[in-house]
Scaffold this motif. Structure first.
Motif, mmCIF file in Angstrom:
data_model
loop_
_atom_site.group_PDB
_atom_site.id
_atom_site.type_symbol
_atom_site.label_atom_id
_atom_site.label_comp_id
_atom_site.label_asym_id
_atom_site.label_seq_id
_atom_site.Cartn_x
_atom_site.Cartn_y
_atom_site.Cartn_z
ATOM 1 N N MET A 85 0.828 -1.203 0.000
ATOM 2 C CA MET A 85 0.000 0.000 0.000
ATOM 3 C C MET A 85 0.863 1.255 0.000
ATOM 4 S SD MET A 85 -3.185 -0.408 -0.335
ATOM 5 C CE MET A 85 -3.571 1.277 0.102
ATOM 6 N N ALA A 86 1.958 1.241 0.742
ATOM 7 C CA ALA A 86 2.840 2.411 0.782
ATOM 8 C C ALA A 86 3.422 2.675 -0.602
ATOM 9 C CB ALA A 86 3.942 2.189 1.811
ATOM 10 N N ARG A 87 3.877 1.614 -1.290
ATOM 11 C CA ARG A 87 4.455 1.792 -2.627
ATOM 12 C C ARG A 87 3.403 2.296 -3.613
ATOM 13 N NH1 ARG A 87 7.111 -3.088 -1.114
ATOM 14 N NH2 ARG A 87 5.543 -4.328 -2.226
ATOM 15 N N ILE A 88 2.184 1.763 -3.509
ATOM 16 C CA ILE A 88 1.114 2.179 -4.430
ATOM 17 C C ILE A 88 0.736 3.636 -4.190
ATOM 18 C CG2 ILE A 88 -1.354 1.839 -4.909
ATOM 19 C CD1 ILE A 88 -0.824 -1.189 -4.507
ATOM 20 N N GLN A 89 0.613 4.032 -2.930
ATOM 21 C CA GLN A 89 0.187 5.397 -2.607
ATOM 22 C C GLN A 89 1.268 6.430 -2.907
ATOM 23 O OE1 GLN A 89 -1.038 4.937 1.492
ATOM 24 N NE2 GLN A 89 -3.157 4.516 0.928
ATOM 25 N N ASN A 90 2.533 6.001 -3.002
ATOM 26 C CA ASN A 90 3.626 6.929 -3.290
ATOM 27 C C ASN A 90 3.799 7.191 -4.777
ATOM 28 O OD1 ASN A 90 4.334 7.413 -0.625
ATOM 29 N ND2 ASN A 90 5.753 5.679 -0.538
ATOM 30 N N THR A 91 3.040 6.512 -5.624
ATOM 31 C CA THR A 91 3.134 6.766 -7.061
ATOM 32 C C THR A 91 2.534 8.129 -7.389
ATOM 33 O OG1 THR A 91 1.050 5.602 -7.434
ATOM 34 C CG2 THR A 91 3.088 4.318 -7.628
ATOM 35 N N GLN A 92 3.043 8.746 -8.451
ATOM 36 C CA GLN A 92 2.614 10.099 -8.798
ATOM 37 C C GLN A 92 1.651 10.141 -9.972
ATOM 38 O OE1 GLN A 92 3.556 12.758 -6.849
ATOM 39 N NE2 GLN A 92 4.430 11.116 -5.591
ATOM 40 N N THR A 93 1.786 9.209 -10.882
ATOM 41 C CA THR A 93 0.966 9.231 -12.091
ATOM 42 C C THR A 93 0.201 7.929 -12.221
ATOM 43 O OG1 THR A 93 2.682 8.281 -13.514
ATOM 44 C CG2 THR A 93 2.685 10.695 -13.216
ATOM 45 N N LEU A 94 -0.769 7.928 -13.142
ATOM 46 C CA LEU A 94 -1.541 6.712 -13.388
ATOM 47 C C LEU A 94 -0.649 5.615 -13.943
ATOM 48 C CD1 LEU A 94 -4.302 5.322 -13.452
ATOM 49 C CD2 LEU A 94 -4.657 6.288 -15.736
ATOM 50 N N ALA A 95 0.291 5.972 -14.798
ATOM 51 C CA ALA A 95 1.196 4.968 -15.363
ATOM 52 C C ALA A 95 2.047 4.333 -14.268
ATOM 53 C CB ALA A 95 2.074 5.612 -16.432
ATOM 54 N N GLU A 96 2.566 5.159 -13.345
ATOM 55 C CA GLU A 96 3.360 4.621 -12.237
ATOM 56 C C GLU A 96 2.510 3.722 -11.341
ATOM 57 O OE1 GLU A 96 5.195 7.726 -10.030
ATOM 58 O OE2 GLU A 96 6.307 8.538 -11.729
ATOM 59 N N LEU A 97 1.289 4.157 -11.060
ATOM 60 C CA LEU A 97 0.385 3.372 -10.221
ATOM 61 C C LEU A 97 0.096 2.027 -10.865
ATOM 62 C CD1 LEU A 97 -1.671 2.990 -7.895
ATOM 63 C CD2 LEU A 97 -3.345 4.159 -9.349
ATOM 64 N N ALA A 98 -0.194 2.032 -12.164
ATOM 65 C CA ALA A 98 -0.526 0.794 -12.856
ATOM 66 C C ALA A 98 0.652 -0.174 -12.824
ATOM 67 C CB ALA A 98 -0.938 1.099 -14.294
ATOM 68 N N GLN A 99 1.852 0.332 -13.083
ATOM 69 C CA GLN A 99 3.018 -0.551 -13.084
ATOM 70 C C GLN A 99 3.326 -1.086 -11.692
ATOM 71 O OE1 GLN A 99 4.534 -1.603 -15.923
ATOM 72 N NE2 GLN A 99 5.457 -3.057 -14.472
ATOM 73 N N GLN A 100 3.216 -0.237 -10.675
ATOM 74 C CA GLN A 100 3.454 -0.694 -9.311
ATOM 75 C C GLN A 100 2.408 -1.733 -8.891
ATOM 76 O OE1 GLN A 100 6.140 0.246 -7.127
ATOM 77 N NE2 GLN A 100 5.295 -1.644 -6.296
ATOM 78 N N LEU A 142 -2.634 -4.899 -16.088
ATOM 79 C CA LEU A 142 -3.721 -3.978 -15.718
ATOM 80 C C LEU A 142 -4.398 -3.563 -17.016
ATOM 81 C CD1 LEU A 142 -3.694 -1.330 -12.937
ATOM 82 C CD2 LEU A 142 -5.071 -1.046 -14.971
ATOM 83 N N TYR A 143 -5.648 -3.872 -17.067
ATOM 84 C CA TYR A 143 -6.453 -3.790 -18.289
ATOM 85 C C TYR A 143 -7.517 -2.726 -18.061
ATOM 86 C CZ TYR A 143 -9.368 -6.049 -21.986
ATOM 87 O OH TYR A 143 -10.120 -6.360 -23.096
ATOM 88 N N ARG A 144 -7.484 -1.638 -18.839
ATOM 89 C CA ARG A 144 -8.419 -0.519 -18.657
ATOM 90 C C ARG A 144 -9.485 -0.540 -19.742
ATOM 91 N NH1 ARG A 144 -6.791 5.959 -18.235
ATOM 92 N NH2 ARG A 144 -8.911 6.720 -17.835
ATOM 93 N N PHE A 145 -10.754 -0.377 -19.329
ATOM 94 C CA PHE A 145 -11.862 -0.381 -20.275
ATOM 95 C C PHE A 145 -12.101 1.008 -20.854
ATOM 96 C CE2 PHE A 145 -13.104 -4.077 -17.595
ATOM 97 C CZ PHE A 145 -13.046 -5.039 -18.596
ATOM 98 N N VAL A 156 -4.240 -2.779 -22.465
ATOM 99 C CA VAL A 156 -3.268 -3.164 -21.441
ATOM 100 C C VAL A 156 -2.351 -1.968 -21.194
ATOM 101 C CG1 VAL A 156 -1.419 -4.745 -20.804
ATOM 102 C CG2 VAL A 156 -3.365 -5.576 -22.133
ATOM 103 N N ILE A 157 -2.469 -1.352 -20.001
ATOM 104 C CA ILE A 157 -1.684 -0.145 -19.716
ATOM 105 C C ILE A 157 -0.491 -0.435 -18.806
ATOM 106 C CG2 ILE A 157 -3.694 1.341 -20.034
ATOM 107 C CD1 ILE A 157 -3.878 1.648 -17.011
#
Length: 804
Positions: A166-181, A197-200, A208-209
């Motif tokens: 959760m700490a690593r996910i919440q520390n992401t800054q962008t959607l791309a960083e969040l998706a990869q983490q 991570l598959y976005r509709f 696939v992002i």
């Protein structure tokens, strides 16, 4: 929300999409999206499902694989109490939670006797269709212990397992960083070969992002997949169930015994079942991809904290493995929890990425609102600031339509095509205030010739009653999309020559050039349009309040003016009478001494005072007309007109006038006295200003449903009301004087010509009509005659038609 409530919601949602009579063997070209995947009557083979009653705990249904996993056939269990399966202490544990939320007790640790040996199982409970559903899972599905999830998570350590991810996910800054983490975290936690991570998109397709995978696998990152890969009913189940696992896609489904729920006589609803069997179409799809185990974690828009809410499916975390793979209930729960947390994050990150653009939209909106707030009308406001009007939603053109008036700004379709387009929009917009599409030319073919300016449409309805709309347009933008294989599902011809829809077998890169589409409208742009509507309505209401204040002040001023005119005219008449009387006395008593010149001057003074008194009397009459209380009642205008004509004929017996009445006048609700005066003034003028012999005067009316060809189109008359008219063949009126004749004391001829008069008759006539809520106007040809038209307002509608 209870389990039964949730099941009811699932039933309603899925039932709208599926056909319960459609069997898996009957899947074909046209019915893939109607497959009833929530009632397969079978489960996956790695566990056993049974149902029992809450009152006596008797087993009603059980999966046929119970002989393999539990060592006894289905017949040995059906109709028997749970005691045949487990110890009294474990049954007591189940009974203690039957009236509670099962989420607080799942999973149950069960120790069952199988072939004389005690084996450990996990039990998961939920309610469905009036029964209790118990799913018993076997932890390992292969002989090799490495194939199973070796870690059994102690829930006391749950915080430890989720804290770092959760700490690593919440520390992401962008959607791309969040998706990869996210995909990296889930792969580390579960050990799947591939996590995506598959976005509709709005059309149901996916992209696939982000991806975390084993080195030996090809990458799917950036590929798109068609909406048909996940049918509508499957998306609905993903929305309601936040996690779905298939430990071995090559399993043989285990049927339920009996097939129908004994309580309902229908197939058991397995929407919330962990073991629910998978659609054969989906297992074939996984096989084509070389996937033997999979898990999906749902990501819902705006958080998705509960499967019972109405949030929409934003995307999926899809996990694939090339061999069978099982996860413990606790590990799956951690993944589900992370999915819910990530749902909150993806929404906020997506919003943050649009933050700069949103600020631009808000700035444009602020300038635009400031402009229209200082204009007399919306059209003027739009015309003064067209650049901000289009920038407000990122459009290249805009159209403002108010009733039948169309004003275009920027690049738009021809104005002649807008009326039909709005008619179509009304069929799409429903009760909402906004409609958007980036495929307008596909949905509305008449726009095909204008695809260069109108492939995308954002429509805003400001007022249904006033038929006020704002339309924004975007041009066609050619796009190249990278698909994971040809997006259209292939069709196979069976031995009986029927067509069968099959999953795609190739997932290699397939490029497609997309035409007839604009850039899609972002949610923030649609929100900006709706915000503009709210602000416009606010401005209109504010101006309405200001106008109401002005009208109240004007009404008060008019009352004061009428009162002043009444008092002033009444008081002025007394000294005038005195002057007139004293002049008479002087002539009678001193006429011989004044001489002819003095007598003439006194006679002139008397004539002027009489003229002045007539003017004051007219002013007093006008004032009374404005202040008198109207008495609305059903009045036969034919009788009123007969009375008026009789009075005129008696008063002017020598006048040769012909009166023509095409038909008797109707009965209307009005003030009888004032309507009598109205007709008297209009007919008297028709006689007075007429030098023909004979004088011809026509009095009639035109109903709303009759032809109005005889009424000049430029006259300001409500043609939805009955129009009355008085027509003469008199001297007529020049066009420049048509409005002057209604001004008080305004005469177009000398006082001694055409019978004299004060010039107040038509002013009083218009006042009478306006007090009835109508309009009085005139059409005239100089030297040929005039026609006075008037309406009496909706309150004075016709109640019957005499003589028809």
């Amino acid at each position: 929300m209870t389990s039964s409530d949730l099941i009811s919601q699932v039933n309603r949602s899925i039932a709208m999409l599926t056909d319960p009579k459609l069997a898996s063997s009957e899947l074909g070209l046209t019915n893939c999206d109607r497959e009833p995947i929530h009632i397969p009557n079978a489960i996956q083979a790695h566990g056993v499902l049974l149902t029992f009653t809450q009152t006596d705990l008797k087993i009603l249904q059980i999966s046929q694989n119970c002989d393999v996993l539990l060592g006894r056939s289905a017949a040995a269990f059906l109709g028997q109490p749970l005691l045949v399966l487990m110890a009294p202490s474990q049954i007591a544990k189940i009974e203690s939670c039957l009236n509670d939320d099962f989420e607080n007790v799942n999973p149950l640790r069960l120790s069952l006797q199988v072939d004389g040996k005690s084996q450990g199982f996990e039990g998961i409970l939920h309610r469905a269709d009036g029964v209790i559903v118990l799913e018993i899972e076997q932890l390992a599905i292969a002989e090799d212990p490495a194939q199973a999830d070796a870690r059994t998570v102690n829930f006391f350590d749950f915080y430890k397992f989720v804290k770092a991810p959760m700490a690593r996910i919440q520390n992401t800054q962008t959607l791309a960083e969040l998706a990869q983490q996210t995909v990296t975290t889930i792969r580390t936690l579960t050990g799947f070969d591939r996590v995506m991570l598959y976005r509709f998109a709005e059309d149901g397709s996916g992209n696939v992002i982000a991806e975390a995978k084993a080195d030996f696998l090809d990458s799917f990152l950036g590929l798109h997949y068609p909406a048909s890969d996940i049918p509508r009913q499957a998306k609905e189940l993903y929305r309601l169930n936040l996690l779905r696992i298939i430990p071995d896609a090559s399993y043989t489904p285990s049927q339920l015994e009996p097939q129908l729920n004994p309580i309902t006589g229908e197939p058991l609803d397995l929407s919330l079942s962990v073991l629910r069997s998978v659609s054969p179409m989906h297992t074939e799809y996984l096989a084509n991809m070389g996937v033997q185990a999979s898990m999906s974690i749902s990501l819902l828009s705006a958080g998705g904290a509960s499967p019972s809410d109405s949030r929409q499916l934003w995307g999926l975390i899809a996990c694939h493995h090339d061999s069978p793979k099982q996860l413990s209930y606790e590990t799956r729960t951690i993944c589900e929890f992370l999915g819910q947390a990530i749902s909150f994050e993806v929404g906020s990150k997506a919003d943050a990425e649009d933050l700069d653009y949103k600020i631009q939209l808000q700035t444009a909106q602020a300038r635009f609102i400031n402009t229209i707030a200082n204009c007399q009308s919306l059209g003027d406001g739009f015309a003064q600031n067209p650049d901000d009007l289009t920038a407000l939603v990122g459009a290249t053109g805009a159209v403002f339509c108010e009733r039948s008036q169309v004003t275009a700004f920027g690049s738009t379709p021809p104005s002649a095509s807008i009326a039909d387009l709005i008619t179509w929009i009304d069929t799409q917009i429903g009760e909402d205030a906004v409609f958007s599409t980036n495929t307008l030319v596909s949905e509305y073919p008449p726009m095909v010739p204008h695809k260069d300016v109108a492939s995308g449409l954002l429509a805003l309805r400001i007022s249904r009653i006033q038929k006020t709309y704002l339309l924004w347009f975007r041009p066609e933008v050619l796009q190249t999309i990278d698909w994971g294989g040809q997006p259209n599902k292939p069709v196979e011809v069976e031995e009986d020559h029927t067509l069968r829809l099959t999953p795609r077998k190739s997932f290699d890169l397939w490029k497609e050039t997309v035409q007839l589409k604009s850039l899609p409208w972002k949610p923030c742009e649609i929100e900006a349009a709706l915000e503009l509507r709210s602000r416009i309505i606010g401005i209109v209401l504010q101006k309405a309040d200001e106008l109401a204040v002005l009208n109240a002040e004007l009404e008060r001023s008019n009352i004061e003016l009428d009162s002043f005119a009444y008092v002033a005219s009444h008081d002025l008449k007394e000294p005038l009478r005195g002057i007139h009387n004293y002049s008479t006395f002087l002539i009678e008593d001193y006429g011989d001494k004044l001489g002819e010149d003095g007598t003439h001057k006194l006679a002139t003074l008397m004539r002027l005072t009489q003229r002045m008194e007539d003017l004051i009397e007219s002013l007093l009459h006008y004032s009374r007309c404005g202040r008198a209380e109207l008495l609305f009642q059903s009045v036969n205008l034919a009788q009123v007109l007969d009375n008026v004509l009789d009075t005129i004929k008696i008063g002017h017996p020598s006048i040769a006038a012909e009166f023509e009445l095409p038909r008797p006048l109707p009965v209307v609700k009005c003030d009888r006295t004032q309507l009598r005066e109205l007709f008297t003034n209009l007919i008297s003028n028709a006689i007075k200003y007429n030098d023909r012999d004979p004088k011809k005067i026509e009095i009639g009316y035109i109903l709303p449903n009759e032809s109005h060809d005889s009424v000049p189109a430029d006259l300001d008359l409500d043609r939805s009301q009955t129009i009355f008219y008085v027509k003469d063949n008199g001297i007529g009126i020049r066009a420049k004087h048509l409005e002057n004749i209604f001004k008080i004391f305004k005469r177009l001829h000398p006082a001694n010509k055409y019978g004299g008069g004060t010039g107040a008759g038509l002013t009083i006539a218009r006042k009478i009509v306006e007090r009835h809520g109508g309009t009085l106007t005139v059409a005239s040809t100089f030297g040929e005659g005039s026609t006075f038209y008037f309406t009496l307002g909706s309150r004075s509608r016709s109640v019957s038609l005499g003589g028809l």
